[in-house]
Design an enzyme around this catalytic site. Structure first.
Site, PDB file in Angstrom:
ATOM      1  N   ASP A 169      26.360  50.769  38.951  1.00  0.00           N
ATOM      2  CA  ASP A 169      26.260  50.687  40.409  1.00  0.00           C
ATOM      3  C   ASP A 169      26.453  52.088  40.965  1.00  0.00           C
ATOM      4  O   ASP A 169      27.075  52.937  40.335  1.00  0.00           O
ATOM      5  CB  ASP A 169      27.199  49.653  41.046  1.00  0.00           C
ATOM      6  N   GLU A 171      27.287  48.691  33.318  1.00  0.00           N
ATOM      7  CA  GLU A 171      27.838  48.237  34.608  1.00  0.00           C
ATOM      8  C   GLU A 171      27.345  49.133  35.747  1.00  0.00           C
ATOM      9  O   GLU A 171      28.129  49.580  36.589  1.00  0.00           O
ATOM     10  CB  GLU A 171      29.379  48.252  34.560  1.00  0.00           C
ATOM     11  N   GLU A 186      37.641  50.183  27.857  1.00  0.00           N
ATOM     12  CA  GLU A 186      38.437  51.207  28.558  1.00  0.00           C
ATOM     13  C   GLU A 186      39.710  51.590  27.794  1.00  0.00           C
ATOM     14  O   GLU A 186      40.807  51.556  28.338  1.00  0.00           O
ATOM     15  CB  GLU A 186      38.757  50.729  29.986  1.00  0.00           C
ATOM     16  N   HIS A 221      29.501  53.541  36.704  1.00  0.00           N
ATOM     17  CA  HIS A 221      29.935  53.363  38.099  1.00  0.00           C
ATOM     18  C   HIS A 221      29.844  54.738  38.767  1.00  0.00           C
ATOM     19  O   HIS A 221      30.779  55.534  38.700  1.00  0.00           O
ATOM     20  CB  HIS A 221      31.356  52.801  38.157  1.00  0.00           C
ATOM     21  N   ASN A 247      33.283  49.910  25.282  1.00  0.00           N
ATOM     22  CA  ASN A 247      32.721  50.117  26.619  1.00  0.00           C
ATOM     23  C   ASN A 247      33.699  50.937  27.452  1.00  0.00           C
ATOM     24  O   ASN A 247      34.905  50.746  27.356  1.00  0.00           O
ATOM     25  CB  ASN A 247      32.542  48.705  27.231  1.00  0.00           C
TER      26      ASN A 247
HETATM   27  O1  G3I Z   1      39.178  34.590  41.907  1.00  0.00           O
HETATM   28  C1  G3I Z   1      40.249  35.095  42.711  1.00  0.00           C
HETATM   29  C2  G3I Z   1      40.365  34.318  44.001  1.00  0.00           C
HETATM   30  O2  G3I Z   1      40.714  32.988  43.696  1.00  0.00           O
HETATM   31  C3  G3I Z   1      41.425  34.987  44.873  1.00  0.00           C
HETATM   32  O3  G3I Z   1      41.441  34.352  46.107  1.00  0.00           O
HETATM   33  C4  G3I Z   1      41.085  36.449  45.095  1.00  0.00           C
HETATM   34  C5  G3I Z   1      42.186  37.168  45.891  1.00  0.00           C
HETATM   35  O4  G3I Z   1      42.203  38.560  45.611  1.00  0.00           O
HETATM   36  O5  G3I Z   1      40.973  37.080  43.844  1.00  0.00           O
HETATM   37  C6  G3I Z   1      39.953  36.534  43.037  1.00  0.00           C
HETATM   38  O6  G3I Z   1      39.926  37.261  41.838  1.00  0.00           O
HETATM   39  C7  G3I Z   1      39.351  38.540  41.915  1.00  0.00           C
HETATM   40  C8  G3I Z   1      38.238  38.601  40.872  1.00  0.00           C
HETATM   41  O7  G3I Z   1      37.700  39.891  40.816  1.00  0.00           O
HETATM   42  C9  G3I Z   1      37.107  37.631  41.197  1.00  0.00           C
HETATM   43  O8  G3I Z   1      36.515  37.984  42.408  1.00  0.00           O
HETATM   44  C10 G3I Z   1      40.413  39.575  41.569  1.00  0.00           C
HETATM   45  O9  G3I Z   1      41.396  39.607  42.610  1.00  0.00           O
HETATM   46  C11 G3I Z   1      39.777  40.918  41.432  1.00  0.00           C
HETATM   47  O10 G3I Z   1      40.752  41.843  40.966  1.00  0.00           O
HETATM   48  C12 G3I Z   1      38.652  40.851  40.416  1.00  0.00           C
HETATM   49  O11 G3I Z   1      38.033  42.120  40.390  1.00  0.00           O
HETATM   50  C13 G3I Z   1      37.204  42.364  39.271  1.00  0.00           C
HETATM   51  C14 G3I Z   1      37.705  43.596  38.546  1.00  0.00           C
HETATM   52  O12 G3I Z   1      36.836  43.900  37.462  1.00  0.00           O
HETATM   53  C15 G3I Z   1      39.107  43.385  38.010  1.00  0.00           C
HETATM   54  O13 G3I Z   1      39.573  44.502  37.399  1.00  0.00           O
HETATM   55  C16 G3I Z   1      35.807  42.608  39.771  1.00  0.00           C
HETATM   56  O14 G3I Z   1      35.271  41.402  40.324  1.00  0.00           O
HETATM   57  C17 G3I Z   1      34.911  43.077  38.616  1.00  0.00           C
HETATM   58  O15 G3I Z   1      33.672  43.510  39.128  1.00  0.00           O
HETATM   59  C18 G3I Z   1      35.566  44.252  37.913  1.00  0.00           C
HETATM   60  O16 G3I Z   1      34.752  44.612  36.832  1.00  0.00           O
HETATM   61  C19 G3I Z   1      35.191  45.724  36.053  1.00  0.00           C
HETATM   62  C20 G3I Z   1      34.706  45.486  34.638  1.00  0.00           C
HETATM   63  O17 G3I Z   1      35.169  44.245  34.179  1.00  0.00           O
HETATM   64  C21 G3I Z   1      35.166  46.594  33.710  1.00  0.00           C
HETATM   65  N1  G3I Z   1      34.748  47.865  34.208  1.00  0.00           N
HETATM   66  C22 G3I Z   1      35.085  48.161  35.585  1.00  0.00           C
HETATM   67  C23 G3I Z   1      34.586  47.060  36.500  1.00  0.00           C
HETATM   68  C24 G3I Z   1      34.892  47.405  37.934  1.00  0.00           C
HETATM   69  O18 G3I Z   1      36.256  47.486  38.165  1.00  0.00           O
END
Ligand code: G3I
Length: 551
Positions: free
Chosen positions: A266, A264, A158, A235, A199
């Site tokens: 969805d 990715e 990105e 996405h 990516n």
């Molecule tokens: O693990 C912690 C947990 O301990 C805590 O309680 C909770 C509270 O918010 O957060 C948890 O972490 C989260 C993590 O995902 C695991 O679930 C983060 O807050 C959350 O921000 C994070 O989101 C991820 C996101 O990237 C971050 O930017 C998504 O799962 C993930 O699917 C998403 O993936 C991205 C790709 O890497 C890049 N392209 C876009 C895509 C979608 O945004």
């Protein structure tokens, strides 16, 4: 090559065989990975470590349906190097071990990104930040360099904003654009065999951002920077339309000599689900897989998760969800069948064509464009409706005027003062074609006299907070050549122009004036050219500009 590369190569050969061999005997009911492997492609899923260790349904589907996996979060910087020099591979190893046990290839995601990077990195000065990138990449890529399961990496993620400008992240603000080439070189030094990818999202269709990506990849490769692959995140959302030029876009990147992949995927919807939204979503999934199938250099498709039980979508897009191919109870959705049948292709058992579409009705007829709308077809054969083809009836040589994934199309580039007799056919996911609809006729209006022009917009893609209008087709419908054109239109209140191409654009308040660029002002009688632009708008606003004038 690495000093220890012989065992790695042998193991790779074994894995490749497992990946490719099921080619001949794919039963129609076989899992997704069997059909993908038969095509020499992968079908993958992003995996989350918590359900992977805790839920047998999650584990079983992840193991049996996919031949490729990506760590949804476990390989990102905040997981692998939360404090400087302190590496933690517990989550990453769990994914890699699972993949190894199940003969799956792993795509490493992601090394240099502006999100999920710890604060200690973001605050570094230029020299220390450069060193931190080197150390991080060498530590993370180096750990798996001799592991045959880990075959590719998202090196940078990105790097563009939605206008196609360099994203002004802390990376860029501290290091300028050089961090991109540095990261690729560091990754190549850490693993000479891995495939190295860049990516991004909103680059699925041909637009300002994907063109910026195209130019960057082309220029990096000309400089000898080891960019092997481009990832198109995918996405998508059913309410914003399908990027119908996805295949064409993948192909233009492939023609640069890189591998392409959907990384990715969805496809979200506004909740609640219903069968009509499920069916549109299935069509979108099918179209993505078909686009990858059709491009030789497309290695495969990774879905961003697989069950609606675990998806980033509802946390990010309020009121939206159900973006994946299994529901929250691990039941397969129509989207699963669509992916399955698109991968199974010729092995599909569906031989039943869709019903014929309704008679097309014409509206908005101008001198060079018209909208056609018809009653949708239904498909009972199992593979689902894939789209429609619109033909002009011309005796024995009917011509294809356009294709659409919905029961409507905006035809452009028509000839003034001409009678068109048209009909529509539907296609399903297995390639079965319906009978013709009844024919309809319309006549385009008289073109402007003496050099006047018309402008016909197409909204190519939309998302919650913006849209891309491309192409705006500018046609000289007059009887003599013109040497310049000016298109004007009004942006709805609160909308801001964020980029444009192939025209010189000025904005005054909400009024936009697009003049020809120095290379596309000369239009002979009947000739067309086009330009495009991108707009941001308030979340929830679905308007786009409605009327365009051309002089
Ligand atoms: O693990 C912690 C947990 O301990 C805590 O309680 C909770 C509270 O918010 O957060 C948890 O972490 C989260 C993590 O995902 C695991 O679930 C983060 O807050 C959350 O921000 C994070 O989101 C991820 C996101 O990237 C971050 O930017 C998504 O799962 C993930 O699917 C998403 O993936 C991205 C790709 O890497 C890049 N392209 C876009 C895509 C979608 O945004």
């Amino acid at each position: 090559m690495h000093s220890s590369s012989l065992p790695r190569v042998l193991a790779l050969v074994g894995m490749l065989a497992a990946f490719l061999l099921p080619a001949t005997a794919a039963e129609a009911s076989a899992p997704l990975r069997t059909h993908a492997a038969a095509r020499g492609k992968f079908i993958g899923a992003a995996l989350a470590t918590s359900p992977l260790s805790g839920e047998s349904s999650y584990r079983n589907i992840a193991a049996t349906e996919f031949n490729q996996v990506t760590a949804e979060n476990a390989m990102k910087w905040d997981s692998t190097e939360p404090s400087q020099g302190q590496f933690n591979f517990s989550g990453a190893d769990a994914i890699v071990n699972f993949a190894t046990q199940n003969s799956q290839q792993v795509h490493g995601h992601t090394l240099v990104w502006h999100q999920q990077t710890p604060g200690w990195v973001q605050g570094l000065g230029a020299s220390a930040m450069r060193t931190a990138i080197q150390n991080h990449i060498s530590g993370v890529v180096g750990r798996y360099a001799d592991n045959p399961a880990v075959v590719s990496w998202d090196v940078v993620n990105e790097v563009f904003d939605d206008n196609g400008n360099m994203r002004t992240s802390f990376w860029y603000n501290t290091l300028g654009q050089s961090y991109i080439a540095d990261a690729f070189r560091a990754a190549r030094a850490a693993d000479s065999n891995a495939r190295l990818c860049i990516n991004d999202y909103n680059v699925e269709g041909i637009n300002a951002k994907s063109t910026a990506m195209y130019n960057l990849v082309s220029s990096l490769r000309q400089q000898g920077v080891p960019v092997d692959c481009v990832g198109f995140q995918g996405h998508l959302a059913i309410q914003y339309g399908f990027p119908n030029d996805l295949q064409q876009n993948l192909q233009r990147f492939a023609d640069l000599g890189v591998q392409v992949r959907i990384t990715e995927l969805d496809i979200r919807m506004q909740m609640p689900r219903n069968s009509s939204k499920d069916s549109t979503q299935a069509t979108y999934y099918r179209n993505v897989v078909n686009a990858c199938n059709a491009v030789t250099a497309c290695a495969g498709v990774t879905i961003w998760g697989f069950t609606d039980k675990y998806s980033w979508v509802p946390d990010t897009f309020s009121g939206e969800g159900a973006a994946l191919i299994y529901d929250e109870s691990y039941q397969q959705k129509p989207a699963y069948t669509a992916v399955h049948d698109a991968l199974a292709g010729g092995t599909s058992t569906d031989t039943t064509p869709p019903s014929a579409p309704g008679t097309p009705a014409s509206s908005n007829v101008t001198s060079n464009s018209a909208t056609l709308t018809w009653a949708a077809s239904t498909d009972s054969g199992g593979s689902g409706l894939a789209g429609y083809d619109v033909y002009r009836e011309q005796g024995t040589n009917d011509t294809l005027l356009g294709r659409s994934t919905t029961a409507s199309i905006n035809l452009t580039g028509l000839t003034p003062s001409t009678k068109y007799q048209v009909y529509v056919r539907a296609r399903d996911g297995a390639g079965n074609v319906s009978g013709n609809s009844a024919a309809a006729t319309f006549t385009t209006t008289t073109g402007p006299v003496g050099g006047a022009c018309t402008a016909t917009p197409t909204v190519q893609t939309q998302w919650n907070t913006g849209y891309v209008v491309q192409p705006v087709t500018v046609t000289n419908g007059g009887s003599s050549a013109i040497t310049g054109w000016t298109v004007t239109f009004t942006l709805p209140s609160g909308h801001t122009l964020t980029g444009s191409w192939n025209a010189a654009v000025t904005v005054s308040g909400q009024n936009v004036t697009a003049r020809n660029a120095n290379y596309n002002g000369n239009l002979g009688a009947g000739a067309s050219t086009s330009f495009g632009f991108q707009v941001s708008r308030p979340s929830g606003d679905t308007q786009t500009p409605s009327s365009y004038t051309c002089a």
